[in-house]
Design a protein around this motif. Structure first.
Motif, short mmCIF file in Angstrom:
data_model
loop_
_atom_site.label_atom_id
_atom_site.label_comp_id
_atom_site.label_asym_id
_atom_site.label_seq_id
_atom_site.Cartn_x
_atom_site.Cartn_y
_atom_site.Cartn_z
N MET A 637 0.84 -1.21 0.00
CA MET A 637 0.00 0.00 0.00
C MET A 637 0.87 1.26 0.00
SD MET A 637 -2.84 -1.16 2.76
CE MET A 637 -3.62 -2.77 2.62
N ALA A 640 2.47 1.79 -3.35
CA ALA A 640 1.50 2.30 -4.32
C ALA A 640 1.31 3.81 -4.16
CB ALA A 640 0.16 1.58 -4.13
N GLY A 740 -2.87 5.96 -6.51
CA GLY A 740 -2.22 5.21 -5.44
C GLY A 740 -3.18 4.21 -4.82
N LEU A 741 -4.40 4.63 -4.62
CA LEU A 741 -5.40 3.73 -4.04
C LEU A 741 -5.73 2.58 -4.98
CD1 LEU A 741 -7.75 6.37 -2.39
CD2 LEU A 741 -6.28 4.73 -1.21
N LEU A 742 -5.79 2.88 -6.27
CA LEU A 742 -6.08 1.81 -7.23
C LEU A 742 -4.92 0.81 -7.28
CD1 LEU A 742 -7.76 3.87 -10.08
CD2 LEU A 742 -8.85 2.13 -8.65
N GLY A 744 -2.89 0.15 -4.91
CA GLY A 744 -2.87 -0.59 -3.65
C GLY A 744 -4.12 -1.42 -3.41
N SER A 745 -5.06 -1.41 -4.36
CA SER A 745 -6.35 -2.07 -4.14
C SER A 745 -6.20 -3.59 -4.20
CB SER A 745 -7.35 -1.63 -5.21
OG SER A 745 -6.99 -2.18 -6.46
#
Lengths: 751, 423
Positions: A637, A640, A740-742, A744-745
């Protein structure tokens, strides 16, 4: 496993039925790409349409780049796959430009060890068992290393003997020893000056006058390639050593040392490196230690690849080899268009694992091991690959076959006789089973492949004499008949007649053609490409192809590609990415521009998958269980978020086509998070994400804006972004966080 | 502080423990009543690379020791005498007080009965707890926790709360979960306490961290969902424990080394009352084929780091060191003879250390097989007289309450009647 598959299928299925987030008119085309799955309405057991393209890209490449799905769709999936099986025809202009950064990676092992000396070579030079190159920059490389090794020894000695002044003497003596080997040394003998610097090295010493060095510089003409130098022995700067490890001053203007640093950094590239090479080892050492972060960057900033390597060589040769080995590998994984070849190179490097730090020569041998053996043969005949690996110094040294001696060989007989004469109680040298065992257990038959301990011993006898000529100097494979065990052997029930080196080849052929080997390799490939628990029907079909094609790896992969099991809908995204697959796919999905691969290597180390860093010969595991742990998830995470927000030094990503565009700076014109998410999602995840992921990514914006308004806290806190040459627009900050969230998804952790 | 459900259920008393004013003995007794376990914490250290036990715990009365090791033997006047026969390597000076206080026990000539001289095989065998059996995919320490869970008496006493465990129950300091800890019981791995946070540190989770937490919590992906839950729970617990504030106890001087740092972090996590039951870490650099050294040198340096780190850990734990058991192991020993390059090659039996409040220390356990040529294993190594599983079996029974040793060490035929009575 079944429950996992069905759970995944359910989540995918739910995602399908979910409402697509509202998009603005300007994003409608992007949104159209976001959910292009041409899935039939009924629940099919086979993947269809673009899902097939994604499956192929996810499994046969290190992850799709933006635009890859479209490109494969245009070309046709079958044609694309055949092209991947024939990498020679694939255009690699971009990759080659990047690989040109690492000229040394084209050298032979011997040349590498000579020009970028290992610690062993340096110790040999110190002990008089090796020579120091004369008259060119290489001479400076060796001297700097000799100095470094001796400084280290002196420091250790000093620590030990802190009662007396013994350490000084030791260091001085060692320097004297070195000077004895510096045959044909120019007038300014470095040993003498180093010695002097030891005794006089104090703050009262006058700093190096920049005029002195500049004068010498005028006499230097610098060859770009250190080995091609015909330069007469250069005069080195006189030894006005600064105290080693002096702390950098806070005021550059008032500090003569900093003045010199500034002076050197201001030189044009060639002169700058020439100046470094002309420095006394002690001076060079303190110069390097006095560099501050930005200065170090500036030192290398505009150097050509050759000059950059020379500068690195002067400082730390061993590190240079490891860094370039890792960098070129990551460059290929990320940028190569022949992705299947790289995926298979990774597969075989892992199958035929060689640990980077087995000994000091291993990094050097790995360069050729990967370049000349694994990659060219990755899609060829397995027997060719196995043969080449068995003859490779990297493997022979890693699994100790290079030291194996037949107990009744002439070499062992001689040792025994000598021992008897001298009353030596030392156990006789003998056979080493290490390679023979792993050859069967890990490389061919598999642990349940039907061999016994007796077979291991017999195979080890067959392979005695397969060794390496002068490993410390980068020598090649040799067969040493003196070490070879005489007599015939019997492996797996088959008699192998006494026949020297040919016995080994017979053994390898025997192993390659066994059905157990076909099963073992096919299963391992299926685990890599299909699922952690692949259907036996698929493995059987691949094994059959293996046997009928005489171990043709491409043929086996073709069978895999054309098998219904490969396209089973339940295996869509069934594989958890290994750390390498995660990091590389993230770099590919974000179209990262990479000047410095070290942050990626650091991430891999943290996640427990250092390249070439697997100690046991088993290699890293392909199954999810090994890669899903709490620490690893935290690392993924954070990686990312850092990658997406340009917080990795030397790595740049851009989420808008026009970073820093002032026209988007005002909040009123910022596209909504929903439309940006819809634009970024297909670029990054290539295929859809679950409703949960999408809504979680979007929901945090409300929280983020609230927090931003409340505390003016920077986005995602903590680290300062690197590579930023303009103030981030609100849109960029939003995109960075979304991306970043995608990355780390949960969806991006699978392929 | 928002307590997660599992955390709260399992360690109800920890909410109390978090308030610093409660004396540690009281917290211990409350915990003991809540969980019903013998209430010890077990720290396991693996010395990867095969340490040379004969130069660690030196049989300095053995004549043959000196004749077999002309250049690397530790002279009689340099060893730290333990019992008139064995002596510690001088670099292990930090262990002597622990031995004298009766906290440190040694088992000599111990190890895995398998004859493999391959680091890889031998480590796997030792970690899986099934010497000679390849392909065991769980580790003995994980199975010890399973055996603890299966302990009927313990379950009765804890009235249904035994199944609730802290995310930190099984902890590995390192990038991944080692084979020793692999298995059904969830284990977490982290290599840097301070880096164990998502999207920056702060008193509250950042929006990015919350977004990730929601994604993983709602994911239909079973593996990632489960690990995600454990991860965020652990991150939360760690944040609440505020490790950045951590200061080792006075006098606990950890060496500035990788191992010292690992031991410091284990102490930190144990002292933070996060519910750690077992902790694992490893330390490498013992494969001394060349230039091993004697009183000084390569091995001496490794041993200084090793003993100073463990001694600092012991001091750091202070009061609660009493509830700690620490055990060390290495995949095999090294040859009794030194080789032609001033080192030693792969051998067989080795020395193990057991340190703890409940340990009957100050003694070297195990039957000494002798070092005369005919007493050596295959004519070259220290022979094995104590199966390492015998030692570990006793330790896990006495510390974790793992009574069914057939679960922990299948087919080892362990029985409590043959315990060395060292714990």
């Amino acid at each position: 496993m079944e429950s996992l598959k069905s759970a995944l299928a359910i989540s995918l299925c739910c995602a399908l039925g979910a409402p697509v987030p509202p998009v603005t008119a300007q994003d409608s085309s992007a949104a159209g790409v976001a959910h292009p799955m041409h899935r039939p309405a009924y629940q099919s057991s086979q993947m269809q349409g673009d899902e097939r393209i994604l499956q192929a890209l996810n499994r046969f490449t290190f992850g799709p780049r933006p635009g890859d799905v479209e490109a494969v769709r245009a070309m046709g999936l079958d044609k694309w796959f055949e092209q991947q099986l024939h990498p020679v025809a694939i255009d690699e202009t971009e990759l080659n430009a990047r690989l040109a950064q690492f000229p040394a990676m084209q050298w032979s092992t011997q040349n590498l060890l000579y020009r970028i000396p290992s610690n062993a070579i340096i110790r040999q030079a110190i002990n008089g068992r090796g020579t120091i190159p004369q008259g060119n920059i290489l001479h400076a490389v060796y001297e700097n290393q000799i100095y470094r090794v001796q400084e280290k020894q002196a420091n250790q000695a000093e620590k030990k003997a802190d009662q007396g002044g013994k350490a000084q003497d030791t260091a001085a003596n060692q320097v004297q020893v070195a000077s004895g080997n510096s045959i044909g040394q120019p007038a300014a003998a470095p040993a003498m000056s180093s010695n002097a610097s030891m005794q006089n090295g104090s703050a009262t010493n006058a700093p190096v006058s920049s005029a002195t060095i500049l004068n010498q510089l005028d006499q230097l003409s610098m060859p770009a390639d250190p080995a091609s130098s015909t330069q007469p022995a250069m005069n080195r700067a006189p030894g006005h050593a600064n105290p080693p490890a002096s702390a950098p001053s806070t005021d550059a203007a008032a500090d003569p040392e900093q003045a010199i640093v500034a002076d050197i950094l201001a030189l044009p590239p060639r002169q700058r490196v020439a100046r470094l090479a002309a420095m006394e080892p002690a001076d060079f050492d303190s110069f390097i230690k006095s560099l501050r972060g930005p200065q170090r960057a500036k030192l290398n900033a505009d150097l050509s690849p050759d000059l950059r390597e020379t500068a690195a060589d002067l400082e730390n040769p061993q590190r240079l080899v490891v860094e370039e080995l890792v960098s070129q590998r990551l460059a290929r994984d990320i940028y190569s268009n022949a992705q299947l070849q790289e995926v298979m190179t990774d597969f075989w490097l892992n199958h035929f694992n060689v640990f980077l730090h087995k000994n000091e020569e291993t990094p050097y041998y790995l360069v050729s091991y990967e370049r000349d053996i694994i990659r060219p043969l990755a899609l060829g005949k397995f027997e060719d690959l196995l043969e080449a690996v068995a003859h490779s110094p990297a493997m022979l040294l890693y699994l100790d076959n290079a030291e194996s001696i037949g107990p009744d060989s002439p070499a062992a007989e001689r040792t025994k006789m000598a021992a008897a004469r001298n009353g030596n109680t030392k156990a006789p040298e003998g056979i080493n089973e290490n390679y023979a065992r792993e050859l069967m257990e890990l490389h061919t038959l598999g642990v349940n492949g039907g061999y016994t301990q007796a077979d291991v011993i017999q195979a080890a006898r067959v392979l005695t004499g397969w060794t390496v000529d002068q490993p410390q100097r980068g020598g090649e494979f040799i067969f040493n008949p003196n070490r070879h065990e005489p007599g015939s052997k019997k492996v797996l029930g088959k008699k192998i007649k006494e026949n020297g080196e040919k016995e080994g080849e017979e053994l390898l052929h025997l192993l390659v053609t066994r059905p157990a080997t076909a099963q073992f390799l096919s299963r391992k490939l299926a685990i890599r490409f299909v699922s952690d628990d692949p259907p036996q029907s698929l493995v059987d079909r691949m094994a059959k192809t293996y046997l009928s094609s005489h171990g043709d790896i491409s043929a086996v992969l073709r069978t895999l590609f054309h098998s219904p099991e490969f396209w089973s809908a339940s295996d869509y995204r069934a594989k958890v990415k290994t750390p390498l697959e995660f990091v590389v796919s993230a770099a590919r999905a974000s179209n990262a521009q990479i000047e410095n691969y070290q942050p990626l290597e650091n991430a891999l180390r943290q996640m427990g998958m250092t390249l070439y860093g697997c100690v046991p010969p088993t290699g890293y595991k392909w199954e999810a269980a090994d890669w899903v742990s709490t620490g690893a998830l935290v690392d993924r995470m954070n990686f990312a978020l850092n990658l997406a927000a340009n917080r990795l030094p030397g790595i740049t990503v851009a989420w808008t086509s026009d970073p820093g565009n002032a026209t988007l700076a005002s909040d009123a014109e910022i596209p909504s998070p929903e439309s940006e998410e819809a634009r970024l999602e297909p670029l990054i995840v290539a295929g859809d994400v679950s409703v949960a992921t999408r809504s979680a990514a979007l929901q945090q914006f409300a929280a983020q804006s609230a927090q931003d308004n409340g505390s003016a806290r920077p986005v995602a806190a903590a680290a300062r972004p690197f590579n930023r040459n303009h103030a981030l627009t609100a849109l960029e900050r939003q995109d960075q966080l979304l991306a970043g969230l995608l990355i780390g998804s949960p969806e991006f952790q699978r392929r | 502080m928002k307590l997660s459900r599992r955390f709260f259920l399992h360690k109800g008393a920890l909410a109390v423990a978090g308030t610093a004013a409660i004396p540690s003995f009281l917290v211990r007794s409350v915990l003991g009543e809540t969980t019903g376990t013998p209430n010890k914490r077990l720290v396991v250290i693996f010395q990867r690379g095969a340490v040379d036990g004969l130069n660690v715990v030196v049989p300095y009365r053995e004549k043959n020791y000196y004749s077999m090791r002309p250049s690397i033997a530790i002279p009689q006047n340099k060893v730290i005498d333990l019992d008139g026969f064995f002596g510690l390597h001088p670099s292990l000076a930090a262990f002597k007080p622990l031995y004298d206080e009766g906290h440190l026990a040694i088992v000599h000539a111990a190890g895995s009965p398998d004859m493999s001289r391959s680091h890889f095989d031998a480590q796997d065998y030792m970690e899986s707890g099934t010497p000679g059996v390849k392909g065991t995919d769980s580790g003995w320490l994980n199975r010890a926790l399973q055996a603890e869970d299966a302990n009927v008496a313990l379950r009765r006493r804890c009235a249904g709360t035994c199944e609730q465990h802290s995310a930190f129950r099984a902890l590995a300091l390192g990038a991944d979960v080692p084979l020793t800890l692999a298995g059904k019981v969830p284990a977490i791995a982290l290599n840097n306490v301070n880096g164990f946070t998502v999207a920056g540190r702060g008193p509250a989770p950042s929006p990015a961290a919350s977004a990730f937490e929601a994604m993983y919590a709602d994911s239909g992906d079973h593996i990632l969902h489960t690990t995600g839950d454990e991860t965020f729970e652990a991150v939360k617990m760690l944040r609440d424990a505020n490790p950045a504030q951590y200061q080792p106890a006075p006098g606990a001087d950890y060496p500035n080394s990788e191992f010292g740092n690992s031991m410091k972090q284990i102490a930190q996590l144990l002292k933070a009352n996060l519910g750690v039951e077992v902790a694992f870490t490893d330390v490498s650099g013992w494969d001394t084929h060349q230039n091993q050294g004697g009183v000084n040198g390569q091995l001496a340096n490794r041993l200084s780091d090793f003993s100073a780190s463990i001694a600092a850990f012991w001091r750091d734990m202070g009061d609660s060191a009493e509830d700690i058991a620490l055990v060390t192991m290495s995949e095999f020993g090294r040859t009794a003879h030194e080789n032609g390059t001033g080192g030693t090659d792969h051998g067989h039996a080795n020395a193990m250390f057991v340190l703890g409040g409940g340990v009957n220390g100050g003694k070297v356990y195990g039957r000494w097989p002798g070092l005369a040529n005919e007493q050596l294993n295959q004519g070259r190594d220290l022979a094995l007289t104590t199966d390492y599983r015998q030692v570990l079996g006793e330790v896990v029974t006495r510390t974790l309450g793992a009574e069914n040793l057939e679960t922990v060490f299948p087919n080892a035929g362990l029985s409590s009647s043959r315990f060395l009575r060292l714990v």
